[in-house]
Scaffold this motif. Sequence first.
Motif, PDB file in Angstrom:
ATOM      1  N   GLN A 120       0.747  -1.099  -0.033  1.00  0.00           N
ATOM      2  CA  GLN A 120       0.075   0.057  -0.121  1.00  0.00           C
ATOM      3  C   GLN A 120       0.752   1.226  -0.008  1.00  0.00           C
ATOM      4  N   ALA A 121       2.130   1.134   0.546  1.00  0.00           N
ATOM      5  CA  ALA A 121       2.901   2.186   0.749  1.00  0.00           C
ATOM      6  C   ALA A 121       4.443   1.815   0.859  1.00  0.00           C
ATOM      7  N   SER A 122       5.220   2.792   1.110  1.00  0.00           N
ATOM      8  CA  SER A 122       6.671   2.037   1.458  1.00  0.00           C
ATOM      9  C   SER A 122       7.171   2.212   2.764  1.00  0.00           C
ATOM     10  N   ASP A 123       6.126   2.718   3.656  1.00  0.00           N
ATOM     11  CA  ASP A 123       6.486   2.569   4.906  1.00  0.00           C
ATOM     12  C   ASP A 123       5.462   2.343   5.707  1.00  0.00           C
ATOM     13  N   LYS A 124       5.743   1.722   7.133  1.00  0.00           N
ATOM     14  CA  LYS A 124       4.484   1.055   7.835  1.00  0.00           C
ATOM     15  C   LYS A 124       3.391   1.840   8.167  1.00  0.00           C
ATOM     16  N   GLU A 125       3.830   2.729   8.461  1.00  0.00           N
ATOM     17  CA  GLU A 125       2.495   3.940   9.063  1.00  0.00           C
ATOM     18  C   GLU A 125       1.526   4.007   7.837  1.00  0.00           C
ATOM     19  N   LEU A 126       1.589   4.391   6.781  1.00  0.00           N
ATOM     20  CA  LEU A 126       0.945   4.684   5.755  1.00  0.00           C
ATOM     21  C   LEU A 126       0.268   3.326   5.228  1.00  0.00           C
ATOM     22  N   ASN A 127       1.191   2.386   5.036  1.00  0.00           N
ATOM     23  CA  ASN A 127       0.836   0.862   4.420  1.00  0.00           C
ATOM     24  C   ASN A 127      -0.288   0.361   5.390  1.00  0.00           C
ATOM     25  N   ASP A 128      -0.188   0.370   6.642  1.00  0.00           N
ATOM     26  CA  ASP A 128      -0.993  -0.179   7.483  1.00  0.00           C
ATOM     27  C   ASP A 128      -2.471   0.599   7.749  1.00  0.00           C
ATOM     28  N   PHE A 129      -2.227   1.823   7.634  1.00  0.00           N
ATOM     29  CA  PHE A 129      -3.524   2.788   7.524  1.00  0.00           C
ATOM     30  C   PHE A 129      -4.263   2.410   6.330  1.00  0.00           C
ATOM     31  N   LEU A 130      -3.654   2.278   5.214  1.00  0.00           N
ATOM     32  CA  LEU A 130      -4.369   2.200   3.726  1.00  0.00           C
ATOM     33  C   LEU A 130      -5.073   0.875   4.026  1.00  0.00           C
ATOM     34  N   GLY A 131      -4.211  -0.241   4.421  1.00  0.00           N
ATOM     35  CA  GLY A 131      -4.710  -1.428   4.543  1.00  0.00           C
ATOM     36  C   GLY A 131      -5.812  -1.789   5.663  1.00  0.00           C
ATOM     37  N   GLY A 132      -5.748  -1.006   6.434  1.00  0.00           N
ATOM     38  CA  GLY A 132      -6.587  -1.154   7.507  1.00  0.00           C
ATOM     39  C   GLY A 132      -6.179  -2.513   8.772  1.00  0.00           C
ATOM     40  N   THR A 133      -5.062  -2.928   8.267  1.00  0.00           N
ATOM     41  CA  THR A 133      -4.408  -3.937   9.311  1.00  0.00           C
ATOM     42  C   THR A 133      -2.962  -3.663   9.354  1.00  0.00           C
ATOM     43  N   SER A 134      -2.369  -4.332  10.454  1.00  0.00           N
ATOM     44  CA  SER A 134      -0.957  -4.185  10.585  1.00  0.00           C
ATOM     45  C   SER A 134      -0.255  -5.314   9.778  1.00  0.00           C
ATOM     46  N   SER A 135       0.237  -4.914   8.757  1.00  0.00           N
ATOM     47  CA  SER A 135       0.601  -6.112   7.594  1.00  0.00           C
ATOM     48  C   SER A 135       1.863  -5.599   6.814  1.00  0.00           C
ATOM     49  N   PHE A 136       2.557  -4.596   7.113  1.00  0.00           N
ATOM     50  CA  PHE A 136       3.619  -4.098   6.497  1.00  0.00           C
ATOM     51  C   PHE A 136       4.735  -5.109   6.767  1.00  0.00           C
ATOM     52  N   ALA A 137       5.174  -5.379   7.926  1.00  0.00           N
ATOM     53  CA  ALA A 137       6.499  -6.284   8.117  1.00  0.00           C
ATOM     54  C   ALA A 137       6.299  -7.570   7.702  1.00  0.00           C
ATOM     55  N   HIS A 138       4.890  -8.020   7.487  1.00  0.00           N
ATOM     56  CA  HIS A 138       4.665  -9.443   7.093  1.00  0.00           C
ATOM     57  C   HIS A 138       4.811  -9.277   5.624  1.00  0.00           C
ATOM     58  N   LYS A 139       4.426  -8.433   4.867  1.00  0.00           N
ATOM     59  CA  LYS A 139       4.503  -8.322   3.520  1.00  0.00           C
ATOM     60  C   LYS A 139       6.066  -8.075   3.015  1.00  0.00           C
ATOM     61  N   LEU A 140       6.766  -7.574   3.744  1.00  0.00           N
ATOM     62  CA  LEU A 140       8.482  -7.506   3.427  1.00  0.00           C
ATOM     63  C   LEU A 140       8.854  -8.991   3.532  1.00  0.00           C
ATOM     64  N   GLU A 141       8.554  -9.628   4.660  1.00  0.00           N
ATOM     65  CA  GLU A 141       8.817 -10.824   5.031  1.00  0.00           C
ATOM     66  C   GLU A 141       8.562 -11.833   3.906  1.00  0.00           C
ATOM     67  N   MET A 142       7.315 -11.786   3.343  1.00  0.00           N
ATOM     68  CA  MET A 142       6.781 -12.647   2.460  1.00  0.00           C
ATOM     69  C   MET A 142       7.513 -12.420   0.825  1.00  0.00           C
ATOM     70  N   ALA A 143       7.700 -10.970   0.673  1.00  0.00           N
ATOM     71  CA  ALA A 143       8.537 -10.737  -0.381  1.00  0.00           C
ATOM     72  C   ALA A 143       9.845 -11.454  -0.570  1.00  0.00           C
ATOM     73  N   ARG A 144      10.521 -11.494   0.612  1.00  0.00           N
ATOM     74  CA  ARG A 144      11.883 -12.327   0.644  1.00  0.00           C
ATOM     75  C   ARG A 144      11.682 -13.759   0.519  1.00  0.00           C
ATOM     76  N   ALA A 145      10.554 -14.166   1.039  1.00  0.00           N
ATOM     77  CA  ALA A 145      10.121 -15.682   0.991  1.00  0.00           C
ATOM     78  C   ALA A 145      10.011 -15.869  -0.428  1.00  0.00           C
ATOM     79  N   VAL A 146       9.315 -15.155  -1.112  1.00  0.00           N
ATOM     80  CA  VAL A 146       8.938 -15.544  -2.706  1.00  0.00           C
ATOM     81  C   VAL A 146      10.096 -15.469  -3.313  1.00  0.00           C
ATOM     82  N   LYS A 147      11.256 -14.525  -3.197  1.00  0.00           N
ATOM     83  CA  LYS A 147      12.558 -14.606  -3.993  1.00  0.00           C
ATOM     84  C   LYS A 147      13.341 -15.817  -3.285  1.00  0.00           C
ATOM     85  N   ASP A 148      13.367 -15.984  -2.000  1.00  0.00           N
ATOM     86  CA  ASP A 148      14.094 -17.267  -1.717  1.00  0.00           C
ATOM     87  C   ASP A 148      13.594 -18.682  -2.316  1.00  0.00           C
TER      88      ASP A 148
END
Lengths: 384, 86
Positions: A120-148
């Motif tokens: 949703q955004a490049s920082d946790k605050e805006l990403n989580d505000f727009l998505g309505g959930t706390s998801s930013f850290a998890h998304k980063l982790e999943m992006a890394r898992a996808v590449k792995d």
Amino acid sequence: MAGSLSSISGKPLWLLAELTYKCPLQCPYCSNPLEISKYSNELTTDDWFRVLREARALGAMQLGLSGGEPLVRKDLEEIIAEAHRLGYYSNLITSGVGMDADRVAKFKTSGLDHIQISFQASDKELNDFLGGTSSFAHKLEMARAVKDQGYPMVLNIVLHQKNIEQLEDIIKMCVELKADFVELASTQYYGWSRLNIDYLLPTREQVTKAESIAKRYQTDLEGKMKILYVVPDYYEKRPKACMNGWGSIFLTIAPDGRALPCHAAATLPDIEFPNVRDNSIESIWDDSNAFNKFRGFAWMEEPCRSCPEKEKDFGGCRCQAYMMTGNAAAADPVCDKSPHHAELQAEVALIEKTSANKNEPLIFRTMKNSKKYQIDKKLNLSQN
Amino acid sequence: MINQMPSLSSMYRFQWEEAQSSYVLLYPEGMVKLSRTAGEILKRVTGKTTVKQLVSDLETEFPGSDLEPDVLNFLTEAKKNGWISF
Ligand code: SF4
Ligand code: SF4
């Protein structure tokens, strides 16, 4: 990255399977219909198997597994495996919420070809505000898992007034995550985003600036990361070639089994969209009224009918035409040959001028809001 | 280039499509339909065949012409598109 293959066979090449409209996120620009709360009657695993089989037999090659959030479906692994068996190139289009590194690996063994994660955004605050959930850290982790796991990875960021100024940071984040492709898609104003247009429509100045940033990075990162930047068409003079033409290569199946030529088409009036529960994909594609309604050029009115550019843009988007003119067969008002173009421009200018002073809250994509807002279906810009 | 062994980039999948009667390249959210020649060349891009061998294979299967310039042109283009690497 839309395909570069035009319709050779006249059959669907692209199948978008909207598996569910359930989603743990609540993005206020979500392209799902406002009526998400009405879609509880989802297709079964076997229904989807049949859809996959029949569309593949007609020649469909690309499969988008989408939603809502497709990870909500417990049979997703089974559907992926069947798609693989049938020879599809399968794309999982996800927010990343609902999977972990294990599930990412399991999808791989089931034969999934590619994962697209949205931010949703490049920082946790805006990403989580727009998505309505706390998801930013998890998304980063999943992006890394996808590449792995060795998948090609597309990152998708929907751009609008609230995040467009972070564009540079967004691109940097994508570089850091080693994305192969980045889709910077400007919000299209249907459904939820239409409700929130006052808060989402970027200004012309923001758009011009974003465009030059995107261009610069496209050049700088050539050969490393592909960047697709989709301009917001409200500021253009020609409409987009929506769906590459109605009923030309795209087939969307909504969670309840309704077949649509475009995922936003359910908003159009007086069209009965055929359901895969009662019809074969072939008869839907070839014979249904819905898929023939705006196919080709015979349905066009002026100025499109006699326009030399009609084979380029097919008259633009039917949903946009209907929303702004009340006539789904009209030219898309984004086109400056449309008699409604001036009206659109005036409205956009008004939003640009007043949006800074608006402070009513964004309307998030929730089941509760769905029930509340679908009553008022005739949402015109002028009524906002 | 002639002694190198090109391979298909991991981003792409190459397959025969009955409905299109042609080979295609599939990649995230996109596809390219290949001409007959392009398909015949890419079929031999396996990471284990040199360009030289590939040209001679093609000339055996389609005798009568010097295919090397066309193959080299195509492979250069394909590399630029990111389809293959050397
Ligand atoms: S746009 Fe947001 S709310 Fe809508 S389906 Fe995607 S993640 Fe869910
Ligand atoms: S008049 Fe119609 S066909 Fe011509 S450019 Fe405008 S939208 Fe496209």
